[in-house]
Scaffold this motif. Sequence first.
Motif, mmCIF file in Angstrom:
data_model
loop_
_atom_site.group_PDB
_atom_site.id
_atom_site.type_symbol
_atom_site.label_atom_id
_atom_site.label_comp_id
_atom_site.label_asym_id
_atom_site.label_seq_id
_atom_site.Cartn_x
_atom_site.Cartn_y
_atom_site.Cartn_z
ATOM 1 N N UNK A 33 43.279 26.786 8.817
ATOM 2 C CA UNK A 33 43.858 26.674 7.477
ATOM 3 C C UNK A 33 44.593 27.954 7.107
ATOM 4 N N UNK A 34 43.961 29.104 7.356
ATOM 5 C CA UNK A 34 44.562 30.385 6.979
ATOM 6 C C UNK A 34 45.829 30.673 7.771
ATOM 7 N N UNK A 35 45.882 30.206 9.015
ATOM 8 C CA UNK A 35 47.043 30.474 9.870
ATOM 9 C C UNK A 35 48.069 29.341 9.827
ATOM 10 N N UNK A 36 47.803 28.312 9.018
ATOM 11 C CA UNK A 36 48.734 27.196 8.926
ATOM 12 C C UNK A 36 48.838 26.429 10.224
ATOM 13 N N UNK A 37 47.725 26.305 10.932
ATOM 14 C CA UNK A 37 47.720 25.642 12.235
ATOM 15 C C UNK A 37 46.675 24.527 12.220
#
Length: 312
Positions: A33-37
Amino acid sequence: MNSDLLPIGSDRIALLETFIRIVDSGNLSAAAVQLGSTQPTISRRLQQLERMLGVRLLQRSTHRMKLTEDGARCYERAKDLLAGWQMLESDVRGADDQPSGHLRVVAPHAFGQQQLIGPLADYLRRYPRMTVEWLLHDRMPDFIAEGIDCAIRVGEIGDPSVIALRLAEVPRIAVAAPALLAGRPVPSHPSELAELPWLALRTFYRDEVTLTHAGTGEIARFPIRPRLSTDGLQAVRNAAIEGLGAAIGSHWAIVEDLAAGRLVHLAPDWQAAALPVNLVYPPARFQPVRLRRFIEVMRHAVPIAFGTVQAP
């Protein structure tokens, strides 16, 4: 080549960053979620890093994840390497370089929807290559686990493990709807206010009100038994307008109500302690350019946004 697998070379830094996010956030899903992956992509990157280093970095089961001894060493070295790489990028690009990337900021519910949108817009207009995730809640975040760059907090900061930069101070006053006074003159002294029904903003006052005389510095305290207690500033404001009780309100939130006559200023020579507005972030040897520029914009724009707020 599979797009999920990063090529050897400078992208080793990206693999290390992925590993750090996994450890800091506590699981693969949060890191994704934090890395947009996605979780499968994060898992494959972790496996690629483990193959590259020839060691197992994490022990994983259905319910928990734990660093191996090699993983713990890798984690500490990876943080140093990543900080050094970011410093190198900043030095090579120059201090005036336009930041690019993503910033995760936690802001208070009330301020974050109104007064702070202007400063945020200033930042995004000034740095068009930046994106911001603007999270609205009133608790102190876990900066590392949640991947938060900084938070804007109202009230004193009691956590010694974070850095708090004072942005401004918000004046507060006692107010009530004219109907609550039932035709009586507006009280001029705090002793008259204790007899009124009260509303409590639990974040800052619950069962006692403290006011200070603007001219002499005299302090007056009196207990209250609130008819309504809440942790929402707008709920207190709206309940006060309905005539449910007197309240302590931030001046910026009620200035229009005072001008329109929906509320009146009780004991006009007295005021509650101003609330500090702080920008809070975790200590680090290196601050990314995107965060440094955000801090610069907030220090200038926040006092202006509140109008009546006193700049530090």
